[in-house]
Design an enzyme around this catalytic site. Structure first.
Site: not given
Length: 392
Positions: A97, A143-144, A246, A276, A348, A371, A373-374
């Site tokens: 994606r 620079h993020g 964008c 299961r 597991g 794009e 952060t939380h």
């Protein structure tokens, strides 16, 4: 080779909100994922290798720039269609994606929206068909979350400009034919430039050692006195409005995509819990397992409604960046929790490549970050409801 048994959950009968065309588009992408992505993606993730053959396949499928007018190589579709495409692709893998999101929202969209007719005709048809792959250069080493502090810059040199700087964490970079790069001119104003592979001084080193998005190509963009023709500068936007617009389009795709990953984890956990057997009965019959499944389907259903409403607002031209921001953050959070719960239900087996859950979980660690952060998206919502800026 893995068999894809996915059955899409639709607890609130949300298909009733879709047109027949929407469902045909969704089912076409769903079938593509089942036939071409699911059988190979685990192997590519284990090898940390990008399946380059999917670029041409996705171009033929029409998932690159689906909202771009058909005359420029897009699909001329609405945003619900775009969202459904991204949902199905990320149900297969977040990296798949990501490839489509970058191509459509971060490369084709700015060229269409802010480019001139010559630029549109030169680049968009080849990007839409998958003949060319593109990438988007905004994030820098230092620079993020604050992209306006970027150091990448260009200087006037007659009929061209000289571009210097570096971008990092760039999806598609190692194999991209072009890059839409955001840089400052000599007055410090941000502009978009189309940088083409083969321009002297332009390189795209691959990022190695990732534990997330392992089947996606990630790299850097390095500009060492790159001569970029002035004809490659996007003429119809300046300032941070360009790249941020964008990101709004791409975040919309992420909001839908992440719920695709959540749906896959839910479906996997539900099927596993029914099969299961422990203590002489399927674990689906135990209260704590039913609690996990009930919470998963509730949050998925709520997110589906949120995404659908945001898509309607986008179709009507009424959506705000803050509304898209909410959907992106919510989708990531819902999907991340669904992955965690599903992994516990599988025990597991949940950490093995026999199931998709752990791969989704690792991928989402990147999706939560890129794009916006939380935490950044929480502050965007906070600023929108209070009118007070917590960023500065």
């Amino acid at each position: 080779m893995a068999q894809d048994l996915f059955q899409s959950p639709d607890y609130l009968q949300l298909d009733d909100l879709l047109t027949e065309e929407h469902k045909m588009i969704r089912d076409a992408v769903r079938n593509y994922v089942k036939q071409e992505i699911s059988p190979i993606i685990e192997e590519y993730a284990q090898k940390a290798e990008f399946p380059r053959q999917i670029v041409k396949q996705m171009g033929e499928l029409g998932v690159f720039g689906p909202t771009i007018p058909a005359e420029y190589g897009g699909g001329g579709l609405d945003y619900i269609s775009y969202g459904l495409m991204m949902q199905e692709l990320e149900r297969g893998d977040s990296g798949v994606r990501s490839t489509a999101s970058v191509q459509g929202s971060l490369v084709m969209f700015p060229i269409y929206e802010y480019g001139n007719e010559e630029q549109r005709k030169k680049y968009l048809p080849k990007l839409g068909s998958g003949e060319w792959l593109g990438c988007f250069g905004l994030t820098e080493p230092n620079h993020g979350s604050n992209p306006s502090g970027m150091l990448t810059n260009f200087k006037d040199a007659g009929d061209h400009v000289i571009l210097n700087g570096a971008k990092m964490w760039i999806s598609n970079a190692p194999f991209a034919d072009i890059a839409v790069v955001w840089a400052k001119n000599e007055e410090g104003v941000v502009h978009g430039l189309v940088v083409e592979r083969g321009m002297e001084g332009f390189s795209t080193p691959t990022t190695h050692g990732k534990w997330s998005l392992r089947a996606s190509a990630t790299g850097e963009l390095v500009f060492d006195n790159v001569k970029v023709p002035k004809a490659n500068i996007l003429p119809n936007v300046k300032g941070m409005r360009g790249p941020l617009s964008c990101l709004t389009k791409a975040r919309f795709g992420i909001a839908w995509g992440t719920i695709g990953a959540a749906m896959d984890c839910y479906d996997t956990a539900l099927r596993y819990a029914k099969e299961r057997v422990q203590f002489d009965r399927p674990i689906a019959g135990f209260q704590l397992q039913q609690k996990k499944l009930a919470e998963m389907i509730t949050e998925i259903s709520k997110a589906q409604l949120l995404n659908w409403r945001v898509a309607v607002l986008m179709n009507e031209g009424k959506v705000t960046p803050a509304q898209v921001s909410m959907a992106k953050r919510n989708g990531c959070e819902v999907a991340h929790q669904a992955c965690r719960d599903a992994r516990q239900m599988l025990g597991g087996m949940g950490i093995t490549g026999e199931y998709s859950v752990m791969r989704h979980m690792m991928n989402l660690e990147s999706v939560i970050t890129y794009e916006g952060t939380h935490d950044i998206h929480l502050l965007i919502t906070g600023m929108d409801v209070t009118g007070l800026n917590a960023f500065s």
